[in-house]
Design a protein around this motif. Structure first.
Motif, PDB file in Angstrom:
ATOM      1  N   VAL A 113       0.826  -1.209   0.000  1.00  0.00           N
ATOM      2  CA  VAL A 113       0.000   0.000   0.000  1.00  0.00           C
ATOM      3  C   VAL A 113       0.856   1.253   0.000  1.00  0.00           C
ATOM      4  CG1 VAL A 113      -1.861   1.219   1.204  1.00  0.00           C
ATOM      5  CG2 VAL A 113      -1.813  -1.268   1.214  1.00  0.00           C
ATOM      6  N   ASP A 114       1.998   1.216   0.693  1.00  0.00           N
ATOM      7  CA  ASP A 114       2.883   2.389   0.714  1.00  0.00           C
ATOM      8  C   ASP A 114       3.422   2.687  -0.686  1.00  0.00           C
ATOM      9  OD1 ASP A 114       2.499   2.717   3.418  1.00  0.00           O
ATOM     10  OD2 ASP A 114       4.290   1.593   3.978  1.00  0.00           O
ATOM     11  N   SER A 115       3.780   1.624  -1.435  1.00  0.00           N
ATOM     12  CA  SER A 115       4.243   1.826  -2.807  1.00  0.00           C
ATOM     13  C   SER A 115       3.122   2.384  -3.673  1.00  0.00           C
ATOM     14  CB  SER A 115       4.754   0.501  -3.394  1.00  0.00           C
ATOM     15  OG  SER A 115       5.866   0.020  -2.672  1.00  0.00           O
ATOM     16  N   ALA A 116       1.913   1.882  -3.439  1.00  0.00           N
ATOM     17  CA  ALA A 116       0.757   2.392  -4.180  1.00  0.00           C
ATOM     18  C   ALA A 116       0.565   3.878  -3.909  1.00  0.00           C
ATOM     19  CB  ALA A 116      -0.495   1.611  -3.798  1.00  0.00           C
ATOM     20  N   ARG A 117       0.736   4.273  -2.644  1.00  0.00           N
ATOM     21  CA  ARG A 117       0.558   5.685  -2.292  1.00  0.00           C
ATOM     22  C   ARG A 117       1.615   6.555  -2.965  1.00  0.00           C
ATOM     23  NH1 ARG A 117      -2.394   8.969   1.288  1.00  0.00           N
ATOM     24  NH2 ARG A 117      -1.962  11.058   0.496  1.00  0.00           N
ATOM     25  N   ASP A 128      -7.557  12.616 -11.603  1.00  0.00           N
ATOM     26  CA  ASP A 128      -8.389  11.521 -12.086  1.00  0.00           C
ATOM     27  C   ASP A 128      -9.086  10.842 -10.908  1.00  0.00           C
ATOM     28  OD1 ASP A 128      -9.306   9.582 -14.084  1.00  0.00           O
ATOM     29  OD2 ASP A 128      -8.012   8.202 -12.981  1.00  0.00           O
ATOM     30  N   VAL A 129     -10.415  10.865 -10.907  1.00  0.00           N
ATOM     31  CA  VAL A 129     -11.165  10.326  -9.773  1.00  0.00           C
ATOM     32  C   VAL A 129     -10.969   8.835  -9.621  1.00  0.00           C
ATOM     33  CG1 VAL A 129     -13.295   9.902 -11.055  1.00  0.00           C
ATOM     34  CG2 VAL A 129     -13.413  10.434  -8.626  1.00  0.00           C
ATOM     35  N   VAL A 130     -10.661   8.132 -10.718  1.00  0.00           N
ATOM     36  CA  VAL A 130     -10.466   6.683 -10.641  1.00  0.00           C
ATOM     37  C   VAL A 130      -9.273   6.347  -9.755  1.00  0.00           C
ATOM     38  CG1 VAL A 130      -9.976   4.591 -11.961  1.00  0.00           C
ATOM     39  CG2 VAL A 130     -11.525   6.321 -12.899  1.00  0.00           C
ATOM     40  N   SER A 131      -8.162   7.065  -9.934  1.00  0.00           N
ATOM     41  CA  SER A 131      -6.976   6.822  -9.111  1.00  0.00           C
ATOM     42  C   SER A 131      -7.268   7.074  -7.634  1.00  0.00           C
ATOM     43  CB  SER A 131      -5.807   7.702  -9.570  1.00  0.00           C
ATOM     44  OG  SER A 131      -5.397   7.362 -10.867  1.00  0.00           O
ATOM     45  N   TRP A 132      -8.014   8.143  -7.349  1.00  0.00           N
ATOM     46  CA  TRP A 132      -8.387   8.436  -5.957  1.00  0.00           C
ATOM     47  C   TRP A 132      -9.221   7.293  -5.379  1.00  0.00           C
ATOM     48  CZ3 TRP A 132      -7.389  12.953  -2.994  1.00  0.00           C
ATOM     49  CH2 TRP A 132      -6.651  13.937  -3.646  1.00  0.00           C
ATOM     50  N   ASN A 133     -10.201   6.829  -6.150  1.00  0.00           N
ATOM     51  CA  ASN A 133     -11.053   5.740  -5.667  1.00  0.00           C
ATOM     52  C   ASN A 133     -10.260   4.456  -5.441  1.00  0.00           C
ATOM     53  OD1 ASN A 133     -13.354   7.328  -5.686  1.00  0.00           O
ATOM     54  ND2 ASN A 133     -14.023   6.651  -7.704  1.00  0.00           N
ATOM     55  N   VAL A 134      -9.328   4.168  -6.347  1.00  0.00           N
ATOM     56  CA  VAL A 134      -8.509   2.957  -6.207  1.00  0.00           C
ATOM     57  C   VAL A 134      -7.634   3.046  -4.964  1.00  0.00           C
ATOM     58  CG1 VAL A 134      -6.620   1.644  -7.250  1.00  0.00           C
ATOM     59  CG2 VAL A 134      -8.536   2.386  -8.657  1.00  0.00           C
ATOM     60  N   MET A 135      -7.071   4.221  -4.710  1.00  0.00           N
ATOM     61  CA  MET A 135      -6.217   4.387  -3.526  1.00  0.00           C
ATOM     62  C   MET A 135      -7.035   4.272  -2.241  1.00  0.00           C
ATOM     63  SD  MET A 135      -2.984   4.834  -2.847  1.00  0.00           S
ATOM     64  CE  MET A 135      -3.064   3.762  -1.407  1.00  0.00           C
ATOM     65  N   ILE A 136      -8.214   4.877  -2.243  1.00  0.00           N
ATOM     66  CA  ILE A 136      -9.100   4.744  -1.076  1.00  0.00           C
ATOM     67  C   ILE A 136      -9.462   3.282  -0.856  1.00  0.00           C
ATOM     68  CG2 ILE A 136     -11.449   5.240  -0.240  1.00  0.00           C
ATOM     69  CD1 ILE A 136     -11.156   8.023  -1.508  1.00  0.00           C
ATOM     70  N   ASP A 137      -9.781   2.584  -1.944  1.00  0.00           N
ATOM     71  CA  ASP A 137     -10.132   1.170  -1.846  1.00  0.00           C
ATOM     72  C   ASP A 137      -8.963   0.359  -1.298  1.00  0.00           C
ATOM     73  OD1 ASP A 137     -12.180  -0.909  -2.508  1.00  0.00           O
ATOM     74  OD2 ASP A 137     -10.563  -1.661  -3.762  1.00  0.00           O
ATOM     75  N   GLY A 138      -7.739   0.718  -1.703  1.00  0.00           N
ATOM     76  CA  GLY A 138      -6.563   0.018  -1.177  1.00  0.00           C
ATOM     77  C   GLY A 138      -6.429   0.196   0.319  1.00  0.00           C
ATOM     78  N   LYS A 141      -9.204  -1.948   2.065  1.00  0.00           N
ATOM     79  CA  LYS A 141      -8.917  -3.384   2.093  1.00  0.00           C
ATOM     80  C   LYS A 141      -7.774  -3.736   3.034  1.00  0.00           C
ATOM     81  CE  LYS A 141     -10.828  -4.467  -2.448  1.00  0.00           C
ATOM     82  NZ  LYS A 141     -10.565  -4.833  -3.851  1.00  0.00           N
ATOM     83  N   SER A 142      -6.891  -2.773   3.286  1.00  0.00           N
ATOM     84  CA  SER A 142      -5.803  -3.022   4.234  1.00  0.00           C
ATOM     85  C   SER A 142      -6.231  -2.735   5.672  1.00  0.00           C
ATOM     86  CB  SER A 142      -4.579  -2.169   3.882  1.00  0.00           C
ATOM     87  OG  SER A 142      -4.833  -0.790   4.115  1.00  0.00           O
ATOM     88  N   GLY A 143      -7.476  -2.286   5.844  1.00  0.00           N
ATOM     89  CA  GLY A 143      -8.004  -2.022   7.182  1.00  0.00           C
ATOM     90  C   GLY A 143      -7.668  -0.657   7.734  1.00  0.00           C
ATOM     91  N   ASP A 144      -7.085   0.225   6.917  1.00  0.00           N
ATOM     92  CA  ASP A 144      -6.693   1.554   7.382  1.00  0.00           C
ATOM     93  C   ASP A 144      -7.791   2.563   7.019  1.00  0.00           C
ATOM     94  OD1 ASP A 144      -5.431   3.877   8.130  1.00  0.00           O
ATOM     95  OD2 ASP A 144      -3.502   3.367   7.224  1.00  0.00           O
TER      96      ASP A 144
END
Length: 490
Positions: A113-117, A128-138, A141-144
């Motif tokens: 997740v840190d690399s994703a961030r 791009d709202v898609v990238s924001w949504n994907v990061m939020i979803d990540g 799913k990691s419980g943060d």
């Protein structure tokens, strides 16, 4: 040509690099490089065999958006994310919104997740709202949830997916208050919820007993003509049941033109929750007459209903036909229901025998049911045996000690009570008071024993005093506190 699903099965069975290369040569001329799942399967097979160089070569051959979507399907530490990242940088495609979103998802899927961030921070300026949504979803799913909520709050633009993901996350993580707060913000900003958001809000309403908001959702579903959405209607039934509105739940149930097994099970479980065992049994029989086959969850509901109203023989019968007629293999939860049923009825030897015959190792729920039965029927030996197992399984659950302490107290074994209390103190355990809640004008108020922190406490005590005075005036014994001092002292 083999169909894609046939190739997927074949790729999963490949056992040699030579066979993989043959499969690759077969797929690419036939358009397999445009099929995300096939590319994902090829990449996974290349890493498994292992042919890492071949995996990298495959990434170079296919369109970047396809190879990142493929990588995003991975689970576990495949290590492909950094390789894809370097290739995208080399080709100058890392700033492409679709490519960066897929790369963020790939890192999140692999637990990085840190690399994703870091990728997100490098590309978030594109808005791009898609990238924001994907990061939020990540983060979700990691419980943060804290970081997910923090990112959500600073989004330059939110779509319904953004709102739905955050609301659903709070509901799933048993933070219903936060789920409802976000939903109310969604309403204020004029975003119309989708079905997924409504499911999450209904779940939160049921957990909190917020029937007013639940009724609003019900009306919204009716206005939008979503009554054919069985999952939504099932959630509405469940919400009404958990909020104590059994009559409304029945009205929704009876008004449904189509019912799934979940619909029937939810209503049976609702009757069981409110101690309406006979109604639950009647509905189960009606379900059978309509040729709807119960599943394992349905039997959990009906066994629970039998337990709550003392229908011991009927519970035994349902447990028997579940196996003999419906061919459903009992799980540990079914045994737990039966042990609870037998324990409530005082059939302690039969309950203990069932524990010994179980094909599973007894869990905390099983021993908890036996401890509760021992408490009800004053069986000290069984209570002590159950507590020993519970201490091993739930060392920090103070409630188990309290149950055994009550058994000792009823038998006036005060030395045993004292020793148990000292054991709790030595383990650092405290008796956590139970809590109750009530909804007033759309706001949920929670109360615990000896809690004097509520801002309207004085007004509450004035009402209690008035009620107490009226009780006395008609000749009943006063059972309410006489003053604020008594409330604060417990």
């Amino acid at each position: 040509m083999l169909w894609p699903y046939q190739m997927l099965s074949l790729l999963a069975l490949l056992a040699s690099p030579r066979h993989l290369l043959q499969a690759h040569a077969y797929l690419l001329p036939r358009g397999g490089h445009r099929h995300t799942r096939l590319v994902s399967a090829l990449l996974l097979a290349s890493l498994r065999l292992p042919l890492r160089d071949h995996a990298v070569a495959l990434v170079r051959r296919v369109h970047p958006s396809v190879s990142l979507r493929a990588a995003a399907r991975f689970r576990g530490g495949s290590g492909l994310g950094p390789q894809l990242h370097s290739l995208l940088l080399r080709e100058g495609l890392a700033a492409d919104p679709h490519a960066s979103a897929s790369l963020i998802q790939a890192y999140c899927s692999c637990g990085s997740v840190d690399s994703a961030r870091r990728v997100f921070d490098e590309t978030a300026s594109s808005g791009d709202v898609v990238s924001w949504n994907v990061m939020i979803d990540g983060y979700v799913k990691s419980g943060d949830l804290a970081r997910a909520r923090g990112l959500f709050d600073v989004m330059p633009e939110r779509n319904v997916v953004s709102w739905t993901r955050v609301i659903g996350a709070f509901a799933q993580m048993k933070q219903p208050e936060e789920a409802i707060k976000v939903f109310r913000r969604m309403q204020v900003e004029g975003i119309e919820p989708d079905g997924v958001a409504l499911l999450s809000v209904l779940s939160a309403c049921g957990d909190l007993g917020v029937v007013d908001l639940g009724e609003w959702v019900h009306r919204f579903v009716l206005r939008r003509r979503l009554c054919q959405e069985i999952r939504l209607m099932n959630a509405i039934i469940d919400m009404y049941v958990k909020c104590g509105s059994v009559k409304k739940a029945v009205e929704v149930f009876e008004g449904m033109e189509q019912k799934s097994i979940v619909t029937w099970t939810t209503m049976i479980a609702g009757f069981a929750l409110h101690g309406l065992g006979l109604e639950a049994v009647g509905l189960f029989r009606r379900m059978e007459k309509e040729n709807v086959s119960p599943n394992g969850v349905t039997f959990l509901a009906i066994l629970s209903a039998c337990s709550h109203v003392g229908l011991t023989d009927l519970g035994r019968w349902y447990f028997k036909i579940m196996v003999s007629h419906y061919k459903i293999k009992p799980q540990v939860e079914h045994y737990g229901c039966m042990i609870d049923l037998l324990g409530r009825a005082g059939c302690l030897m039969e309950a203990c025998g069932l524990v010994q015959d179980m094909p599973f190792k007894p869990n905390a729920a099983i021993w908890g049911a036996l401890l509760a039965a021992a408490r009800t029927h004053g069986d000290t030996e069984l209570g002590e045996q159950a507590l020993l197992h519970l201490i091993e399984l739930e060392p920090h659950n103070s409630g188990n000690y309290i149950l055994l302490s009550n058994i000792y107290a009823e038998q006036e074994r005060w030395d045993a009570v004292r020793e148990l209390r000292m054991s709790m103190r030595d383990r650092g355990l405290r008796n956590v008071p139970g809590a109750s809640s009530i909804e007033v004008d759309g706001m949920v108020h929670e109360f615990t024993s000896r809690d004097g922190s509520h801002p309207s406490l004085h007004k509450i005590c004035e009402v209690l005093y008035a009620i107490n005075t009226n009780i006395k005036s008609v000749g009943h014994i006063a059972v309410l506190p006489e003053s604020l001092h008594e409330v604060e002292e417990g």
